[in-house]
Motif scaffolding. Structure first.
Motif, PDB file in Angstrom:
ATOM      1  N   GLU A 217      59.933 -21.740 -10.752  1.00  0.00           N
ATOM      2  CA  GLU A 217      59.551 -22.579  -9.615  1.00  0.00           C
ATOM      3  C   GLU A 217      58.977 -23.910 -10.105  1.00  0.00           C
ATOM      4  O   GLU A 217      59.306 -24.977  -9.569  1.00  0.00           O
ATOM      5  CB  GLU A 217      58.514 -21.850  -8.755  1.00  0.00           C
ATOM      6  CG  GLU A 217      59.004 -20.526  -8.189  1.00  0.00           C
ATOM      7  CD  GLU A 217      57.867 -19.722  -7.559  1.00  0.00           C
ATOM      8  OE1 GLU A 217      56.774 -20.288  -7.367  1.00  0.00           O
ATOM      9  OE2 GLU A 217      58.080 -18.536  -7.261  1.00  0.00           O
ATOM     10  N   VAL A 218      58.111 -23.841 -11.125  1.00  0.00           N
ATOM     11  CA  VAL A 218      57.473 -25.045 -11.633  1.00  0.00           C
ATOM     12  C   VAL A 218      58.489 -25.967 -12.295  1.00  0.00           C
ATOM     13  O   VAL A 218      58.407 -27.195 -12.174  1.00  0.00           O
ATOM     14  CB  VAL A 218      56.340 -24.664 -12.614  1.00  0.00           C
ATOM     15  CG1 VAL A 218      55.757 -25.900 -13.265  1.00  0.00           C
ATOM     16  CG2 VAL A 218      55.247 -23.910 -11.886  1.00  0.00           C
ATOM     17  N   LEU A 219      59.464 -25.392 -12.991  1.00  0.00           N
ATOM     18  CA  LEU A 219      60.506 -26.209 -13.606  1.00  0.00           C
ATOM     19  C   LEU A 219      61.321 -26.946 -12.544  1.00  0.00           C
ATOM     20  O   LEU A 219      61.609 -28.141 -12.679  1.00  0.00           O
ATOM     21  CB  LEU A 219      61.420 -25.332 -14.464  1.00  0.00           C
ATOM     22  CG  LEU A 219      60.841 -24.864 -15.800  1.00  0.00           C
ATOM     23  CD1 LEU A 219      61.692 -23.744 -16.392  1.00  0.00           C
ATOM     24  CD2 LEU A 219      60.748 -26.024 -16.785  1.00  0.00           C
ATOM     25  N   SER A 220      61.693 -26.242 -11.475  1.00  0.00           N
ATOM     26  CA  SER A 220      62.449 -26.871 -10.395  1.00  0.00           C
ATOM     27  C   SER A 220      61.629 -27.974  -9.737  1.00  0.00           C
ATOM     28  O   SER A 220      62.134 -29.063  -9.448  1.00  0.00           O
ATOM     29  CB  SER A 220      62.855 -25.824  -9.344  1.00  0.00           C
ATOM     30  OG  SER A 220      63.680 -24.823  -9.916  1.00  0.00           O
ATOM     31  N   TYR A 221      60.354 -27.687  -9.526  1.00  0.00           N
ATOM     32  CA  TYR A 221      59.437 -28.657  -8.913  1.00  0.00           C
ATOM     33  C   TYR A 221      59.257 -29.875  -9.825  1.00  0.00           C
ATOM     34  O   TYR A 221      59.362 -31.024  -9.381  1.00  0.00           O
ATOM     35  CB  TYR A 221      58.102 -27.968  -8.666  1.00  0.00           C
ATOM     36  CG  TYR A 221      57.027 -28.822  -8.050  1.00  0.00           C
ATOM     37  CD1 TYR A 221      56.942 -28.985  -6.666  1.00  0.00           C
ATOM     38  CD2 TYR A 221      56.052 -29.437  -8.845  1.00  0.00           C
ATOM     39  CE1 TYR A 221      55.920 -29.746  -6.092  1.00  0.00           C
ATOM     40  CE2 TYR A 221      55.037 -30.203  -8.283  1.00  0.00           C
ATOM     41  CZ  TYR A 221      54.977 -30.350  -6.910  1.00  0.00           C
ATOM     42  OH  TYR A 221      53.973 -31.108  -6.350  1.00  0.00           O
ATOM     43  N   GLY A 222      58.998 -29.606 -11.098  1.00  0.00           N
ATOM     44  CA  GLY A 222      58.783 -30.703 -12.038  1.00  0.00           C
ATOM     45  C   GLY A 222      60.003 -31.576 -12.215  1.00  0.00           C
ATOM     46  O   GLY A 222      59.892 -32.808 -12.360  1.00  0.00           O
ATOM     47  N   ALA A 223      61.190 -30.961 -12.205  1.00  0.00           N
ATOM     48  CA  ALA A 223      62.429 -31.738 -12.330  1.00  0.00           C
ATOM     49  C   ALA A 223      62.582 -32.686 -11.144  1.00  0.00           C
ATOM     50  O   ALA A 223      63.037 -33.833 -11.291  1.00  0.00           O
ATOM     51  CB  ALA A 223      63.625 -30.799 -12.428  1.00  0.00           C
ATOM     52  N   LYS A 224      62.200 -32.223  -9.956  1.00  0.00           N
ATOM     53  CA  LYS A 224      62.297 -33.075  -8.761  1.00  0.00           C
ATOM     54  C   LYS A 224      61.271 -34.196  -8.804  1.00  0.00           C
ATOM     55  O   LYS A 224      61.559 -35.333  -8.413  1.00  0.00           O
ATOM     56  CB  LYS A 224      62.098 -32.222  -7.503  1.00  0.00           C
ATOM     57  CG  LYS A 224      62.411 -32.965  -6.206  1.00  0.00           C
ATOM     58  CD  LYS A 224      63.865 -33.396  -6.139  1.00  0.00           C
ATOM     59  CE  LYS A 224      64.181 -34.106  -4.833  1.00  0.00           C
ATOM     60  NZ  LYS A 224      65.603 -34.536  -4.773  1.00  0.00           N
ATOM     61  N   VAL A 225      60.064 -33.897  -9.298  1.00  0.00           N
ATOM     62  CA  VAL A 225      59.045 -34.942  -9.447  1.00  0.00           C
ATOM     63  C   VAL A 225      59.533 -36.011 -10.420  1.00  0.00           C
ATOM     64  O   VAL A 225      59.376 -37.215 -10.177  1.00  0.00           O
ATOM     65  CB  VAL A 225      57.710 -34.336  -9.928  1.00  0.00           C
ATOM     66  CG1 VAL A 225      56.704 -35.435 -10.256  1.00  0.00           C
ATOM     67  CG2 VAL A 225      57.133 -33.399  -8.882  1.00  0.00           C
ATOM     68  N   ALA A 226      60.145 -35.570 -11.529  1.00  0.00           N
ATOM     69  CA  ALA A 226      60.691 -36.524 -12.502  1.00  0.00           C
ATOM     70  C   ALA A 226      61.761 -37.401 -11.865  1.00  0.00           C
ATOM     71  O   ALA A 226      61.830 -38.605 -12.117  1.00  0.00           O
ATOM     72  CB  ALA A 226      61.252 -35.765 -13.709  1.00  0.00           C
ATOM     73  N   GLU A 227      62.595 -36.788 -11.023  1.00  0.00           N
ATOM     74  CA  GLU A 227      63.634 -37.550 -10.325  1.00  0.00           C
ATOM     75  C   GLU A 227      62.999 -38.598  -9.399  1.00  0.00           C
ATOM     76  O   GLU A 227      63.461 -39.737  -9.330  1.00  0.00           O
ATOM     77  CB  GLU A 227      64.509 -36.598  -9.516  1.00  0.00           C
ATOM     78  CG  GLU A 227      65.665 -37.264  -8.788  1.00  0.00           C
ATOM     79  CD  GLU A 227      66.470 -36.275  -7.963  1.00  0.00           C
ATOM     80  OE1 GLU A 227      66.773 -36.589  -6.793  1.00  0.00           O
ATOM     81  OE2 GLU A 227      66.770 -35.179  -8.483  1.00  0.00           O
ATOM     82  N   GLN A 228      61.944 -38.221  -8.701  1.00  0.00           N
ATOM     83  CA  GLN A 228      61.238 -39.166  -7.831  1.00  0.00           C
ATOM     84  C   GLN A 228      60.700 -40.355  -8.616  1.00  0.00           C
ATOM     85  O   GLN A 228      60.707 -41.490  -8.128  1.00  0.00           O
ATOM     86  CB  GLN A 228      60.072 -38.470  -7.119  1.00  0.00           C
ATOM     87  CG  GLN A 228      60.462 -37.505  -6.022  1.00  0.00           C
ATOM     88  CD  GLN A 228      59.229 -36.887  -5.377  1.00  0.00           C
ATOM     89  OE1 GLN A 228      58.256 -36.564  -6.056  1.00  0.00           O
ATOM     90  NE2 GLN A 228      59.269 -36.708  -4.069  1.00  0.00           N
TER      91      GLN A 228
END
Length: 322
Positions: free
Chosen positions: A20-31
């Motif tokens: 979950e954290v990896l998916s979340y962090g990847a999206k934050v990086a994209e932002q």
């Protein structure tokens, strides 16, 4: 700037919360228009780590020191700080689980970073960096703006969906200064059970309405057919009907499964504080005035000794187990 994600592991296996954290962090990086990188401490097979690339992380820094195979918050904090500084990470993300709660505040103090524990959504980055989190035991939300150069977030488990794509991550060994742990592990007594409670998608929980430990088979039978973990209210643990590691609530373990089934539990505010982040709550109680019904998505007014066997048999038929 990069986003650094702490990948939690136990006995060489990546924990569910890390996906979950990896998916979340990847999206934050994209932002933020940057890349997502991971850090894992301890011995985890390289192929298992490289496969995490499908969750959006491009590079994983591994500190495979034997001293890190057992958790020590102070030692872990110092190592993660070294990785964050070497990687130039301005955002560090944890799961808001037991390990994350122990490391994130220490890391924030060490890096002079702003910290938002218990995030429930992606940050708003169009005007500053604002994170939404739970407050007052999940009864309200607060929007917290972080103004420091380095920002730390811990994500509440089961708050963000796991997003699985394709690709693999580059696993890079990281040479860090690792202090000798001050805590010495003499023995490890693992809780037995089919599904670890902290990672369970479905939880069946019992209270004093079961009338005694001899009737706990009703809970275990339903949990078995559902592939669920078992839990209990505090009075049940205090009376030694069940071990304390199964106690969920404000003074016990906080969980957020997809389905929480409460049997014979009145629903005191202290218990609700530990389970109110569950996606769906089902309450079974013979008292129609039980407070738990107000928080339930579905409720069954009936005697658990009549209702549970019928539900168990229905699930067996549905799964072709009968």
């Amino acid at each position: 700037m990069s986003v650094l994600i702490f990948i939690d592991q136990a006995d060489g296996h990546v924990k569910k919360a890390s996906y979950e954290v990896l998916s979340y962090g990847a999206k934050v990086a994209e932002q933020l228009g940057t890349t997502a990188e991971g850090v894992v401490l301890g011995a985890v097979p390289a192929d298992q780590l490289s496969a995490l690339g499908k969750y959006g992380v491009k590079k994983i820094h591994q500190v495979a020191n034997e001293a890190l195979n057992h958790f020590d918050a102070q030692v872990f904090t110092k190592v993660i700080a070294q990785v964050a500084q070497a990687a130039g990470s301005n955002v560090v993300i944890f799961s808001n689980n037991v390990d994350g709660k122990a490391i994130a505040p220490r890391l924030a103090a060490r890096l002079k970073a702003g910290l938002v524990p218990g995030a429930v959504t992606l940050p708003q980055t169009t005007n500053g960096f604002t994170v939404k989190k739970n407050v007052f035991s999940g009864k309200a939300f607060a929007n917290v703006t972080i103004n420091s150069d380095i920002k730390i977030i811990s994500l509440n488990p089961n708050s963000y969906p796991v997003v699985e794509g394709s690709g693999s991550a580059e696993v890079v060994p990281f040479s860090a200064t690792v202090d000798a742990p001050k805590v010495k592990i003499k023995s490890v007594n693992k809780a037995s059970g089919e599904v670890p409670l902290s990672e369970a998608e479905v939880v069946v929980s019992g209270g004093r309405g079961l009338k005694g430990p001899d009737n706990w088979g009703l809970i275990e039978n339903l949990a078995h057919v559902l592939g669920a973990a078992t839990a209990c209210s505090r009075p049940v643990a205090d009376e030694h009907w069940r071990p304390h590691h199964e106690h969920v609530g404000q003074t016990g373990l906080t969980i957020a499964p997809n389905l929480y089934i409460a049997v014979g539990i009145s629903g005191a505010i202290q218990h609700l504080a530990g389970v109110n982040r569950s996606k769906v709550i089902v309450v079974i109680n013979k008292d129609p005035e039980a407070p738990f019904f107000k928080a339930a998505d579905y409720g069954i007014v009936g005697d658990a000794f009549d209702v549970l066997p019928k539900i168990t048999e229905a699930v067996k038929k549905l799964k072709g187990m009968a």
